[in-house]
Design a protein around this motif. Sequence first.
Motif, PDB file in Angstrom:
ATOM      1  N   PHE A 107       0.832  -1.205   0.000  1.00 23.56           N
ATOM      2  CA  PHE A 107       0.000   0.000   0.000  1.00 23.56           C
ATOM      3  C   PHE A 107       0.870   1.259   0.000  1.00 23.56           C
ATOM      4  CE2 PHE A 107      -3.686  -2.569   1.440  1.00 23.56           C
ATOM      5  CZ  PHE A 107      -4.669  -2.023   0.634  1.00 23.56           C
ATOM      6  N   LYS A 108       2.001   1.211   0.703  1.00 24.45           N
ATOM      7  CA  LYS A 108       2.859   2.401   0.800  1.00 24.45           C
ATOM      8  C   LYS A 108       3.387   2.836  -0.563  1.00 24.45           C
ATOM      9  CE  LYS A 108       4.242   2.007   5.597  1.00 24.45           C
ATOM     10  NZ  LYS A 108       5.316   1.698   6.548  1.00 24.45           N
ATOM     11  N   VAL A 109       3.515   1.891  -1.492  1.00 23.70           N
ATOM     12  CA  VAL A 109       3.928   2.238  -2.855  1.00 23.70           C
ATOM     13  C   VAL A 109       2.919   3.211  -3.477  1.00 23.70           C
ATOM     14  CG1 VAL A 109       4.212   1.277  -5.187  1.00 23.70           C
ATOM     15  CG2 VAL A 109       5.187   0.089  -3.225  1.00 23.70           C
ATOM     16  N   LEU A 110       1.663   3.062  -3.088  1.00 19.10           N
ATOM     17  CA  LEU A 110       0.587   3.909  -3.617  1.00 19.10           C
ATOM     18  C   LEU A 110       0.409   5.191  -2.803  1.00 19.10           C
ATOM     19  CD1 LEU A 110      -1.987   1.002  -4.109  1.00 19.10           C
ATOM     20  CD2 LEU A 110      -0.410   1.942  -5.820  1.00 19.10           C
ATOM     21  N   ASP A 111       1.221   5.346  -1.762  1.00 17.08           N
ATOM     22  CA  ASP A 111       1.103   6.490  -0.851  1.00 17.08           C
ATOM     23  C   ASP A 111       2.474   7.142  -0.660  1.00 17.08           C
ATOM     24  OD1 ASP A 111       0.275   8.254   1.182  1.00 17.08           O
ATOM     25  OD2 ASP A 111       0.461   6.723   2.742  1.00 17.08           O
ATOM     26  N   PRO A 112       2.994   7.793  -1.706  1.00 16.30           N
ATOM     27  CA  PRO A 112       4.351   8.346  -1.625  1.00 16.30           C
ATOM     28  C   PRO A 112       4.540   9.399  -0.528  1.00 16.30           C
ATOM     29  CG  PRO A 112       3.267   9.042  -3.666  1.00 16.30           C
ATOM     30  CD  PRO A 112       2.364   8.050  -2.993  1.00 16.30           C
ATOM     31  N   GLU A 113       3.450  10.078  -0.131  1.00 17.27           N
ATOM     32  CA  GLU A 113       3.564  11.074   0.939  1.00 17.27           C
ATOM     33  C   GLU A 113       3.553  10.442   2.329  1.00 17.27           C
ATOM     34  OE1 GLU A 113       0.892  11.777  -1.490  1.00 17.27           O
ATOM     35  OE2 GLU A 113       2.501  12.671  -2.665  1.00 17.27           O
ATOM     36  N   GLY A 114       3.233   9.156   2.400  1.00 13.77           N
ATOM     37  CA  GLY A 114       3.226   8.461   3.687  1.00 13.77           C
ATOM     38  C   GLY A 114       2.117   8.896   4.621  1.00 13.77           C
ATOM     39  N   THR A 115       0.948   9.216   4.089  1.00 12.53           N
ATOM     40  CA  THR A 115      -0.168   9.692   4.907  1.00 12.53           C
ATOM     41  C   THR A 115      -0.905   8.566   5.631  1.00 12.53           C
ATOM     42  OG1 THR A 115      -1.723   9.547   3.066  1.00 12.53           O
ATOM     43  CG2 THR A 115      -0.558  11.645   3.349  1.00 12.53           C
ATOM     44  N   GLY A 116      -0.744   7.325   5.128  1.00  9.27           N
ATOM     45  CA  GLY A 116      -1.474   6.210   5.737  1.00  9.27           C
ATOM     46  C   GLY A 116      -2.849   6.014   5.122  1.00  9.27           C
ATOM     47  N   SER A 117      -3.137   6.798   4.089  1.00  8.30           N
ATOM     48  CA  SER A 117      -4.430   6.656   3.426  1.00  8.30           C
ATOM     49  C   SER A 117      -4.267   6.833   1.920  1.00  8.30           C
ATOM     50  CB  SER A 117      -5.440   7.659   3.979  1.00  8.30           C
ATOM     51  OG  SER A 117      -5.017   8.978   3.704  1.00  8.30           O
ATOM     52  N   ILE A 118      -5.271   6.345   1.197  1.00  7.59           N
ATOM     53  CA  ILE A 118      -5.309   6.440  -0.263  1.00  7.59           C
ATOM     54  C   ILE A 118      -6.689   6.952  -0.638  1.00  7.59           C
ATOM     55  CG2 ILE A 118      -5.185   5.121  -2.419  1.00  7.59           C
ATOM     56  CD1 ILE A 118      -3.554   3.038  -0.955  1.00  7.59           C
ATOM     57  N   LYS A 119      -6.763   7.733  -1.705  1.00  5.71           N
ATOM     58  CA  LYS A 119      -8.057   8.220  -2.191  1.00  5.71           C
ATOM     59  C   LYS A 119      -8.925   7.039  -2.620  1.00  5.71           C
ATOM     60  CE  LYS A 119      -7.999  12.721  -1.942  1.00  5.71           C
ATOM     61  NZ  LYS A 119      -8.921  13.334  -0.997  1.00  5.71           N
ATOM     62  N   LYS A 120     -10.183   7.075  -2.207  1.00  5.97           N
ATOM     63  CA  LYS A 120     -11.141   6.017  -2.532  1.00  5.97           C
ATOM     64  C   LYS A 120     -11.211   5.774  -4.041  1.00  5.97           C
ATOM     65  CE  LYS A 120     -16.019   4.922  -2.662  1.00  5.97           C
ATOM     66  NZ  LYS A 120     -17.373   5.403  -2.531  1.00  5.97           N
ATOM     67  N   ASN A 153     -10.753   9.635   1.759  1.00  9.39           N
ATOM     68  CA  ASN A 153      -9.524   8.864   1.985  1.00  9.39           C
ATOM     69  C   ASN A 153      -9.834   7.545   2.684  1.00  9.39           C
ATOM     70  OD1 ASN A 153      -7.686  10.919   1.013  1.00  9.39           O
ATOM     71  ND2 ASN A 153      -8.210  12.046   2.868  1.00  9.39           N
ATOM     72  N   VAL A 154      -9.125   6.497   2.267  1.00 15.02           N
ATOM     73  CA  VAL A 154      -9.286   5.166   2.852  1.00 15.02           C
ATOM     74  C   VAL A 154      -8.054   4.851   3.693  1.00 15.02           C
ATOM     75  CG1 VAL A 154      -9.610   2.727   2.338  1.00 15.02           C
ATOM     76  CG2 VAL A 154     -10.629   4.447   0.846  1.00 15.02           C
ATOM     77  N   ASP A 155      -8.270   4.450   4.941  1.00 15.59           N
ATOM     78  CA  ASP A 155      -7.193   4.119   5.872  1.00 15.59           C
ATOM     79  C   ASP A 155      -6.673   2.711   5.566  1.00 15.59           C
ATOM     80  OD1 ASP A 155      -5.550   3.508   8.019  1.00 15.59           O
ATOM     81  OD2 ASP A 155      -7.102   3.743   9.544  1.00 15.59           O
ATOM     82  N   TYR A 156      -5.606   2.626   4.767  1.00 13.75           N
ATOM     83  CA  TYR A 156      -5.109   1.313   4.379  1.00 13.75           C
ATOM     84  C   TYR A 156      -4.411   0.580   5.523  1.00 13.75           C
ATOM     85  CZ  TYR A 156      -0.500   3.506   3.469  1.00 13.75           C
ATOM     86  OH  TYR A 156       0.690   4.187   3.567  1.00 13.75           O
ATOM     87  N   LYS A 157      -3.951   1.306   6.528  1.00 17.35           N
ATOM     88  CA  LYS A 157      -3.327   0.636   7.677  1.00 17.35           C
ATOM     89  C   LYS A 157      -4.361  -0.220   8.411  1.00 17.35           C
ATOM     90  CE  LYS A 157       0.342   3.996   8.376  1.00 17.35           C
ATOM     91  NZ  LYS A 157       0.934   4.980   9.257  1.00 17.35           N
TER      92      LYS A 157
END
Length: 171
Positions: A107-120, A153-157
């Motif tokens: 998931f972190k590959v899809l979150d380069p800013e390291g926010t812990g979430s990805i847009k739905k 935003n979706v919490d991928y963690k």
Amino acid sequence: MFAPKKAKRRQQQGEGGSSNVFSMFEQSQIQEYKEAFTIIDQNRDGIISKDDLRDVLATMGQLNVKNDELEAMVKEASGPINFTVFLTMFGEKLKGADPEDVILSSFKVLDPEGTGSIKKEFLQELLTTQCDRFSAEEMTNLWAAFPPDVAGNVDYKNICYVITHGEDKEE
């Protein structure tokens, strides 16, 4: 004084052999699995049979389940499905999941800013257009289980935690 007993017990079990399935789960998880087992074991004989599966599926609205489908479900176990076998089957299924850190890294590959979430919208596009594509129903189930926040935003963690532990993190 107790060491010989423990050593003897270990020899009886066989070093590294069949470990106690109950040690794989927390007590609260075992209780939840026991409740599920009790619901599925419709005739309360301590064994899940094809008839039990047919009855419980009927209560959930699945009325036309084929006999060979039920047979396949029951055959996933090595013998009669009592609670210990039921728990073992879940343990084996959970063992098949990648470790939490591996899923998190994906998931972190899809979150380069390291926010812990990805847009739905981004996650939905990936899941419905790439590899094993999610159906509309699977997406509905995903959003019901992991609703995005007000910003979309979706919490991928949390998703990773649930995949590997089977329940939401208690924050």
